[in-house]
Structures are given as structure tokens and as C-alpha cells.
Motif scaffolding. Sequence first.
Motif, PDB file in Angstrom:
ATOM      1  N   ALA A  48      31.180  38.777  46.191  1.00 60.79           N
ATOM      2  CA  ALA A  48      31.787  39.088  45.208  1.00 60.79           C
ATOM      3  C   ALA A  48      32.655  37.689  44.940  1.00 60.79           C
ATOM      4  O   ALA A  48      32.498  36.524  45.279  1.00 60.79           O
ATOM      5  CB  ALA A  48      33.565  39.517  45.903  1.00 60.79           C
ATOM      6  N   ALA A  49      33.294  37.933  43.423  1.00 57.86           N
ATOM      7  CA  ALA A  49      33.833  36.360  42.568  1.00 57.86           C
ATOM      8  C   ALA A  49      35.623  36.778  42.222  1.00 57.86           C
ATOM      9  O   ALA A  49      35.718  37.879  42.411  1.00 57.86           O
ATOM     10  CB  ALA A  49      33.069  36.134  41.417  1.00 57.86           C
ATOM     11  N   ILE A  50      36.393  35.767  42.329  1.00 56.27           N
ATOM     12  CA  ILE A  50      37.339  35.437  41.194  1.00 56.27           C
ATOM     13  C   ILE A  50      37.576  34.453  39.982  1.00 56.27           C
ATOM     14  O   ILE A  50      36.887  33.383  40.780  1.00 56.27           O
ATOM     15  CB  ILE A  50      38.451  35.541  42.482  1.00 56.27           C
ATOM     16  N   SER A  51      38.216  34.662  39.347  1.00 57.13           N
ATOM     17  CA  SER A  51      38.068  33.541  38.049  1.00 57.13           C
ATOM     18  C   SER A  51      39.494  33.241  38.298  1.00 57.13           C
ATOM     19  O   SER A  51      40.770  34.010  39.076  1.00 57.13           O
ATOM     20  CB  SER A  51      38.583  34.536  36.580  1.00 57.13           C
ATOM     21  N   TRP A  52      40.343  31.768  38.541  1.00 59.49           N
ATOM     22  CA  TRP A  52      41.635  31.450  38.441  1.00 59.49           C
ATOM     23  C   TRP A  52      41.836  31.620  37.122  1.00 59.49           C
ATOM     24  O   TRP A  52      43.008  31.566  37.537  1.00 59.49           O
ATOM     25  CB  TRP A  52      40.574  29.912  38.518  1.00 59.49           C
ATOM     26  N   SER A  53      41.970  31.999  35.832  1.00 56.74           N
ATOM     27  CA  SER A  53      42.720  32.489  35.244  1.00 56.74           C
ATOM     28  C   SER A  53      42.461  33.964  35.094  1.00 56.74           C
ATOM     29  O   SER A  53      41.490  34.556  34.806  1.00 56.74           O
ATOM     30  CB  SER A  53      42.150  31.213  33.806  1.00 56.74           C
ATOM     31  N   GLY A  54      43.521  34.237  35.255  1.00 56.92           N
ATOM     32  CA  GLY A  54      43.619  35.777  35.714  1.00 56.92           C
ATOM     33  C   GLY A  54      43.399  35.897  36.549  1.00 56.92           C
ATOM     34  O   GLY A  54      43.992  37.680  36.376  1.00 56.92           O
ATOM     35  N   GLY A  55      42.452  36.044  37.743  1.00 57.84           N
ATOM     36  CA  GLY A  55      42.532  36.584  38.582  1.00 57.84           C
ATOM     37  C   GLY A  55      41.805  37.694  38.753  1.00 57.84           C
ATOM     38  O   GLY A  55      41.952  38.070  39.308  1.00 57.84           O
ATOM     39  N   ARG A  56      41.183  37.857  37.969  1.00 55.13           N
ATOM     40  CA  ARG A  56      39.786  38.572  37.796  1.00 55.13           C
ATOM     41  C   ARG A  56      39.176  38.344  39.234  1.00 55.13           C
ATOM     42  O   ARG A  56      38.974  37.624  39.010  1.00 55.13           O
ATOM     43  CB  ARG A  56      39.136  38.782  36.745  1.00 55.13           C
ATOM     44  N   THR A  57      38.355  40.262  39.335  1.00 52.10           N
ATOM     45  CA  THR A  57      37.969  40.098  40.278  1.00 52.10           C
ATOM     46  C   THR A  57      36.581  40.874  40.527  1.00 52.10           C
ATOM     47  O   THR A  57      36.462  41.966  39.058  1.00 52.10           O
ATOM     48  CB  THR A  57      38.593  40.321  41.541  1.00 52.10           C
ATOM     49  N   HIS A  58      35.414  40.485  41.237  1.00 54.80           N
ATOM     50  CA  HIS A  58      34.034  41.640  40.546  1.00 54.80           C
ATOM     51  C   HIS A  58      33.802  41.549  41.978  1.00 54.80           C
ATOM     52  O   HIS A  58      33.834  40.338  42.959  1.00 54.80           O
ATOM     53  CB  HIS A  58      33.338  40.782  40.122  1.00 54.80           C
ATOM     54  N   TYR A  59      33.296  42.711  42.342  1.00 59.03           N
ATOM     55  CA  TYR A  59      32.265  43.182  44.045  1.00 59.03           C
ATOM     56  C   TYR A  59      31.574  43.757  43.821  1.00 59.03           C
ATOM     57  O   TYR A  59      30.932  44.252  42.508  1.00 59.03           O
ATOM     58  CB  TYR A  59      33.627  44.203  44.686  1.00 59.03           C
ATOM     59  N   ALA A  60      30.493  43.482  44.398  1.00 58.78           N
ATOM     60  CA  ALA A  60      29.142  44.463  44.590  1.00 58.78           C
ATOM     61  C   ALA A  60      29.695  45.722  45.078  1.00 58.78           C
ATOM     62  O   ALA A  60      30.687  45.648  45.803  1.00 58.78           O
ATOM     63  CB  ALA A  60      28.235  43.409  45.852  1.00 58.78           C
ATOM     64  N   ASP A  61      28.699  46.097  44.642  1.00 56.01           N
ATOM     65  CA  ASP A  61      28.871  47.749  44.429  1.00 56.01           C
ATOM     66  C   ASP A  61      29.232  47.840  46.398  1.00 56.01           C
ATOM     67  O   ASP A  61      29.794  48.548  46.720  1.00 56.01           O
ATOM     68  CB  ASP A  61      27.817  48.746  44.214  1.00 56.01           C
ATOM     69  N   SER A  62      28.016  47.078  47.031  1.00 59.50           N
ATOM     70  CA  SER A  62      27.886  47.246  48.514  1.00 59.50           C
ATOM     71  C   SER A  62      29.314  47.279  49.224  1.00 59.50           C
ATOM     72  O   SER A  62      29.029  47.407  50.490  1.00 59.50           O
ATOM     73  CB  SER A  62      26.073  46.368  48.653  1.00 59.50           C
TER      74      SER A  62
END
Length: 120
Positions: A48-62
Motif C-alpha cells: 500500500a502507499a499514500i501520497s502526501w499531496s491529495g492523500g491518494r491511496t493505492h493497494y495491492a489486490d491481496s
Amino acid sequence: VQLQACGGGLVQAGGALRLSCAASGRTFSTYAMGWFRRTPGQEREFVAAISWSGGRTHYADSVKGRFTISGDNAKNTVYLQMNSLKPEDTVVYYCTADNTKIAAENWDYWGQGTQVTVSS
């Protein structure tokens, strides 16, 4: 940038843990923070990851629907709330940070790993 992760441990299947990672040093240049994990003998896997600008998040499908990444920009700290843990989540988790991107690999900075063990 130095990264200090903590929060790993032993939990039963179905349980929860929260990992945290504090960044220090030149944190003003950090664009995103995230988590990877790796079992012995295998490649590191994006979690998983998060950007400090805008707080967008990303996740692995698992981990979608079970893990939640969040961050406190003022504290330069990122958290990984892990719910409904499964035995296959038993790995070492690594905190990471990057100055320009969120990607599946090649992040700029890495912290030490923290072990998560899920018993069945």
C-alpha cells in the motif's frame, strides 16, 4: 530520509495489527510513503502507499478491503491498519518513501523490516 517502523508482532488469524513508520531527516522532499512486504526467498511485494499531496491511496489486490493506509503529514508518519489478518500475511513488512512517485518498485528510501506473524 530515515524511516523507523514498528508495530509488528504475533496475532491470531482474523485479528488486527497496526504498523507505523516515522520519517526523519529531509522529509520535506517526500512525495509518498508506503509499505512493502517480503517472505524469505521471494521478491518484495507492494502492499500500500499514500501520497502526501491529495492523500491518494493505492493497494495491492491481496490486501484491498482488509488493510488501510493513512498518514499524518505533520508527524511525517504513515500507518498501516491490518484487519482480518490471514496466515499468508505472515511476512516482514518494510516502510518506504519516495521523493517523486508511487510505483511497484524502486522507491528511494527503505526502513528496517518489522515482522508480522499470523497464527492459524
